[in-house]
Design an enzyme around this catalytic site. Structure first.
Site, PDB file in Angstrom:
ATOM      1  N   ASP A 274      36.582  42.335  60.468  1.00 26.38           N
ATOM      2  CA  ASP A 274      36.837  41.788  59.140  1.00 26.38           C
ATOM      3  C   ASP A 274      37.067  40.280  59.294  1.00 26.38           C
ATOM      4  OD1 ASP A 274      37.476  41.829  56.327  1.00 26.38           O
ATOM      5  OD2 ASP A 274      38.173  43.881  56.629  1.00 26.38           O
TER       6      ASP A 274
ATOM      7  N   HIS B   6      39.287  50.591  51.494  1.00 25.59           N
ATOM      8  CA  HIS B   6      40.735  50.424  51.606  1.00 25.59           C
ATOM      9  C   HIS B   6      41.377  49.837  50.353  1.00 25.59           C
ATOM     10  CE1 HIS B   6      38.942  46.561  52.416  1.00 25.59           C
ATOM     11  NE2 HIS B   6      40.118  45.973  52.259  1.00 25.59           N
ATOM     12  N   ASP B   7      40.584  49.346  49.420  1.00 22.36           N
ATOM     13  CA  ASP B   7      41.100  48.731  48.197  1.00 22.36           C
ATOM     14  C   ASP B   7      40.915  49.606  46.963  1.00 22.36           C
ATOM     15  OD1 ASP B   7      42.085  46.344  49.233  1.00 22.36           O
ATOM     16  OD2 ASP B   7      40.171  45.297  49.049  1.00 22.36           O
TER      17      ASP B   7
ATOM     18  N   GLU C 268      31.933  40.643  50.893  1.00 21.79           N
ATOM     19  CA  GLU C 268      32.614  41.174  49.714  1.00 21.79           C
ATOM     20  C   GLU C 268      32.448  40.144  48.596  1.00 21.79           C
ATOM     21  OE1 GLU C 268      36.982  42.934  48.445  1.00 21.79           O
ATOM     22  OE2 GLU C 268      36.868  41.113  49.668  1.00 21.79           O
TER      23      GLU C 268
ATOM     24  N   ASP D 246      35.523  38.959  53.872  1.00 20.41           N
ATOM     25  CA  ASP D 246      36.430  39.182  52.756  1.00 20.41           C
ATOM     26  C   ASP D 246      36.233  38.120  51.677  1.00 20.41           C
ATOM     27  OD1 ASP D 246      38.842  40.695  51.796  1.00 20.41           O
ATOM     28  OD2 ASP D 246      39.744  38.699  51.935  1.00 20.41           O
TER      29      ASP D 246
END
Length: 558
Positions: free
Chosen positions: A101, A332-333, A257, A202
């Site tokens: 990440d 995860h979000d 993302e 991210d």
């Protein structure tokens, strides 16, 4: 596109690991790198190709690792750099690739760069971040942060404000500064030289802000699709520079993302000849169940199927042969897929989890499996605020219930149970033993009570489990080029119960039929398929041919 043009990541299936909740091996209630190593054979058996790790860098954990204080150190909660090196070697020995990440829109306020920037206005590190004088007694502009409150934090030491589009402990990096960009590129190169196989980036479309940081709407954050902090004027320049100076030197995969983007936007970020990113995560399909009364993601609605099909069709058609799709139901979000898009009631959980997997994995793109999805893990259904750990969740409760009193406690708790990020962060359910086999001590967040029924040991012992259905879908993708290369055609676009689409490649045609309801439905086309097609895959043991039972999924070779 033909088979010779396929990139390795276009054939791949990615498995996302949230290390904090995967496996604890040192009895501190927190998952760690050795826990990932212990389950590499499990992941290889499932058939996945790539592992994506959520952040494991040094961090004070204000936002569970997305506030990084040192990009080149491993957080002690997870282990050491020697542990990471062992993980990378063990994954590669099994033919598994590993991506990290990359969080470079912001750092932690405990990062040495930021500490230096707030100590001295004249240090070069001051311009690594956005520091501004206030507007009288107020912040430099009217931007709100994603986690609530102003996006500006006043610093008494230097009498200025710094920008944080997330938590106050996550100051935004200033990508306008070439020295800062070079520091990021050196860090990325360091990890790639170590042998990692790419990055998930991210909120990468936030790295270019609007010149002058002007006032905007009251919610100028990317998850609301606003242009003040997303898709800025220099974002493609920065990504092209990153690609040229770093990524092009290695055979890696990248996925960005990118909130608030359309297919047309993504052709700029990930178009075949753009030399920026390989693919992006878009979130249009995840906003379809948002509140219709101004509460954003805090909602108990279900996404309307017709709208869901429309969005997926737009991306499948809009990117075909020009860019590449990422395919995901959850991460995860987000809440768990089977609770959000399927039906997690015991009578329907297994069949709806298989149906969702079938629908997603036979689309064109690279599928992402979030840990536990292959088991049909469900939302946590927490009933007490004390059970939650997520900063976004806790801040939203404080804002909507305590401060502005827009929602009652009962209403907000129902919305948290449906929408909180913590739904996906409960520990991985390995077996029926204490704490689902995740840890021998109390975990950092509670285990879902249904682990006695839903766990890896039970799934592997049941040939008809959700797990084996995922394994079969992964094998189909690896074996059948039509899954990677085939055209996509949506059928029955206004049908409120059935998601049906066709994949075509060369002289092959597949038909994917999915019932998104708990009702038995009948469609004329189903009877026609009985004698003219081969049933390749189903989530029911028998075939009624002309009927679709609750959450039934069928794949035909026509």
């Amino acid at each position: 596109m033909d088979t010779e043009q396929i990139k390795w990541w276009q054939r791949a299936v990615v498995y996302q690991i949230y290390p904090r909740s995967f496996q604890d091996t040192n009895d501190d209630g927190i998952g760690d790198i050795q826990g990932i190593i212990a389950h590499l054979d499990y992941l290889k058996q499932l058939g996945v190709d790539v592992l994506w790790l959520n952040p494991i860098y040094q961090s004070p954990n204000d936002d569970n690792g997305y506030d990084i204080s040192d990009y080149q150190k491993i957080a002690s909660d997870f282990g050491s750099m020697a542990d990471f090196d062992a993980l990378l070697a063990a994954a590669h020995q099994r033919g598994l690739k590993l991506i990290m990440d990359l969080v470079v829109n912001h750092t932690s306020d405990e990062h040495p760069w930021f500490k230096a920037s707030r100590q001295d206005k004249l240090t070069p590190y001051r311009n690594f971040y956005f520091w501004r004088a206030g507007n009288g007694d107020s912040a430099p502009n009217n931007w709100d942060a994603a986690f609530g409150g102003s996006a500006w934090q006043y610093d008494e030491q230097t009498n200025e404000y710094y920008l944080h589009t997330f938590s106050t402990k996550q100051p935004d990096l200033n990508w306008e500064n070439p020295e800062m960009r070079q520091a990021i590129y050196r860090m990325m190169t360091w990890w790639l030289n170590k042998g990692v196989d790419g990055f998930r980036m991210d909120v990468i479309n936030q790295i270019s802000k609007r010149p002058g940081l002007p006032d905007g709407p009251l919610k100028p954050h990317s998850q609301f699709g606003d242009s003040q902090v997303t898709n800025g004027p220099r974002v493609h320049e920065f990504l092209k520079e990153m690609h040229q100076q770093v990524l092009a030197q290695f055979e890696v995969m990248t996925v960005g993302e990118t909130h608030g983007v359309t297919p047309a936007d993504v052709l700029k970020y990930a178009g075949k000849d753009r030399q920026e990113l390989d693919m992006v995560f878009e979130f249009q399909h995840l906003r379809l169940d948002n509140s219709q009364h101004g509460f954003g993601k805090w909602s108990t609605r279900k996404a309307p199927l017709v709208a869901l099909k429309r969005v997926i069709n737009e991306w499948q058609v809009g990117l075909h042969d020009q860019a590449w799709n990422s395919l995901f139901w959850n991460n995860h979000d987000t809440p768990r897929a089977v609770s959000r898009f399927g039906d997690d009631r015991p009578a329907y959980r297994v069949c709806s989890a298989k149906m969702l997997a079938t629908c997603l994995h036979l689309l064109q793109g690279t599928p992402y499996i979030y840990q536990g999805e292959e088991l049909g893990m469900t939302d946590a259904h927490f009933t007490e605020l004390a059970s939650y750990r997520d900063i976004e969740t806790l801040n939203a409760y404080q804002d909507l219930v305590n401060d502005r009193q827009l929602l009652t406690k009962a209403d907000m708790m129902a919305r948290l149970a449906a929408s909180s990020r913590d739904n996906s962060r409960t520990p991985m359910q390995w077996n029926q033993q204490l704490n689902a086999g995740f840890s021998s001590v109390t975990p950092w967040i509670a285990v879902n009570p249904n682990y006695h029924e839903i766990n890896v040991a039970a799934a592997l012992a049941d040939p008809d489990s959700v797990w084996y259905h995922y394994q079969r879908l992964i094998a189909l993708r690896h074996q059948e080029p039509i899954v990677t290369l085939g055209d996509f055609e949506l059928l029955l676009p206004t049908d409120t119960a059935v998601f049906m689409y066709r994949r075509c490649w060369q002289d092959q045609t597949w038909l994917v039929v999915c019932n998104f309801t708990a009702q038995r439905v009948q469609r004329p086309i189903m009877a026609e398929l009985k004698d003219s097609s081969e049933l390749l895959l189903s989530n029911y043991a028998d075939d009624l041919a002309d009927k679709l039972r609750p959450y039934e999924a069928k794949v035909y070779r026509c």
